[in-house]
Design a protein around this motif. Structure first.
Motif, short mmCIF file in Angstrom:
data_model
loop_
_atom_site.label_atom_id
_atom_site.label_comp_id
_atom_site.label_asym_id
_atom_site.label_seq_id
_atom_site.Cartn_x
_atom_site.Cartn_y
_atom_site.Cartn_z
N HIS A 25 -30.65 -11.75 7.37
CA HIS A 25 -29.33 -12.18 7.09
C HIS A 25 -28.41 -11.77 8.32
CE1 HIS A 25 -25.16 -13.29 5.65
NE2 HIS A 25 -25.00 -11.85 5.70
N PHE A 26 -28.38 -10.27 8.35
CA PHE A 26 -27.42 -9.68 9.56
C PHE A 26 -27.89 -10.09 10.81
CE2 PHE A 26 -26.14 -6.56 6.29
CZ PHE A 26 -25.05 -7.06 6.11
N ILE A 27 -29.33 -10.26 11.14
CA ILE A 27 -29.85 -10.63 12.40
C ILE A 27 -29.34 -12.13 12.86
CG2 ILE A 27 -31.84 -11.38 13.87
CD1 ILE A 27 -33.29 -9.15 11.96
N GLY A 28 -29.35 -13.17 11.50
CA GLY A 28 -29.02 -14.37 11.82
C GLY A 28 -27.36 -14.58 12.02
N ASP A 29 -26.65 -13.56 11.27
CA ASP A 29 -25.32 -13.57 11.81
C ASP A 29 -24.72 -13.09 12.82
OD1 ASP A 29 -22.78 -14.18 10.16
OD2 ASP A 29 -22.41 -11.92 10.07
N TRP A 30 -25.39 -12.10 13.09
CA TRP A 30 -25.08 -11.41 14.47
C TRP A 30 -25.33 -12.16 15.51
CZ3 TRP A 30 -27.07 -5.95 12.80
CH2 TRP A 30 -26.27 -5.41 11.81
N SER A 31 -26.52 -13.02 15.61
CA SER A 31 -27.19 -13.70 16.70
C SER A 31 -25.86 -14.99 16.89
CB SER A 31 -28.45 -14.05 16.28
OG SER A 31 -29.35 -12.99 16.41
N ASN A 32 -25.59 -15.48 15.69
CA ASN A 32 -24.57 -16.56 15.92
C ASN A 32 -23.29 -16.16 16.36
OD1 ASN A 32 -26.52 -18.51 14.68
ND2 ASN A 32 -25.62 -17.95 12.72
N THR A 33 -22.81 -15.12 15.98
CA THR A 33 -21.43 -14.37 16.28
C THR A 33 -21.75 -14.05 18.08
OG1 THR A 33 -21.12 -13.34 14.55
CG2 THR A 33 -20.03 -12.53 16.38
N LEU A 34 -22.73 -13.61 18.46
CA LEU A 34 -23.32 -13.39 19.92
C LEU A 34 -23.27 -14.73 20.34
CD1 LEU A 34 -25.90 -10.62 19.75
CD2 LEU A 34 -23.61 -10.58 21.02
N ARG A 35 -23.66 -15.71 20.18
CA ARG A 35 -23.50 -17.06 20.86
C ARG A 35 -22.12 -17.60 20.74
NH1 ARG A 35 -28.85 -17.65 18.23
NH2 ARG A 35 -27.82 -18.27 16.46
N ASP A 36 -21.31 -17.40 19.75
CA ASP A 36 -20.15 -17.90 19.76
C ASP A 36 -19.20 -17.22 20.85
OD1 ASP A 36 -20.54 -19.56 17.48
OD2 ASP A 36 -19.84 -18.30 16.13
N LEU A 37 -19.57 -16.02 20.96
CA LEU A 37 -18.76 -14.98 21.86
C LEU A 37 -19.09 -15.45 23.40
CD1 LEU A 37 -18.81 -11.48 20.29
CD2 LEU A 37 -16.90 -13.11 20.46
N ASP A 38 -20.55 -15.83 23.40
CA ASP A 38 -20.77 -16.31 24.91
C ASP A 38 -20.10 -17.74 25.15
OD1 ASP A 38 -22.61 -14.34 25.23
OD2 ASP A 38 -24.37 -15.68 24.72
N LEU A 39 -20.01 -18.48 24.18
CA LEU A 39 -19.35 -19.87 24.34
C LEU A 39 -17.91 -19.48 24.47
CD1 LEU A 39 -19.33 -22.82 24.27
CD2 LEU A 39 -19.08 -22.94 21.76
N MET A 40 -17.20 -18.67 23.78
CA MET A 40 -15.70 -18.43 23.93
C MET A 40 -15.57 -17.73 25.32
SD MET A 40 -13.59 -15.46 22.14
CE MET A 40 -14.20 -14.21 23.29
N GLU A 41 -16.31 -16.74 26.13
CA GLU A 41 -16.23 -16.55 27.12
C GLU A 41 -16.39 -17.57 28.19
OE1 GLU A 41 -18.37 -12.88 27.57
OE2 GLU A 41 -16.92 -11.62 26.32
N GLU A 42 -17.39 -18.50 27.90
CA GLU A 42 -17.56 -19.68 28.85
C GLU A 42 -16.43 -20.52 29.13
OE1 GLU A 42 -20.34 -23.45 29.14
OE2 GLU A 42 -21.25 -21.50 28.64
N ILE A 43 -15.90 -20.87 27.90
CA ILE A 43 -14.68 -21.72 27.87
C ILE A 43 -13.42 -21.16 28.44
CG2 ILE A 43 -13.02 -22.70 26.23
CD1 ILE A 43 -15.47 -23.37 24.38
N CYS A 44 -13.13 -19.72 28.10
CA CYS A 44 -12.07 -18.93 28.58
C CYS A 44 -12.31 -18.60 30.05
CB CYS A 44 -11.87 -17.87 27.59
SG CYS A 44 -11.12 -18.30 26.07
N GLY A 45 -13.44 -18.61 30.62
CA GLY A 45 -13.59 -18.28 31.73
C GLY A 45 -13.78 -16.59 32.27
N HIS A 46 -14.19 -15.81 31.09
CA HIS A 46 -14.08 -14.26 31.26
C HIS A 46 -15.51 -13.88 31.69
CE1 HIS A 46 -10.35 -14.66 29.07
NE2 HIS A 46 -9.96 -13.67 29.81
#
Length: 88
Positions: free
Chosen positions: A67-88
């Motif tokens: 559960h935690f591996i899946g949840d944390w992996s999804n969060t990491l992917r979301d943060l990657d996307l956020m940084e890509e969109i925001c340009g950081h």
């Protein structure tokens, strides 16, 4: 189904540790780059929540680890996307 279901418990614990550390490092980076007090508090809260999850997880329970591996992996992917969109 995620790729970790067939792993033995020792390997699963290692993935749990590595994934948790990666997310923790990301939260610290975001905290350090925060531009206002709201962001600082948000990333600090998430880092503390993650720390509590890591400490409280039953490392002998495969489903909990998965559960935690899946949840944390999804969060990491979301943060990657956020940084890509925001340009950081």
């Amino acid at each position: 189904m995620n790729d970790h279901h067939g792993m033995d418990l020792a390997a699963l614990r290692q993935v749990f540790t590595v994934t948790g550390e990666a997310l923790s490092e990301r939260y610290v980076t975001l905290h350090d780059r925060a531009e206002d007090s709201f962001e600082v508090e948000r990333w600090l809260d998430r880092a503390i929540e993650l720390r509590d999850q890591r400490r409280g997880a039953d490392r002998s329970d495969r489903e909990t680890l998965l559960h935690f591996i899946g949840d944390w992996s999804n969060t990491l992917r979301d943060l990657d996307l956020m940084e890509e969109i925001c340009g950081h």
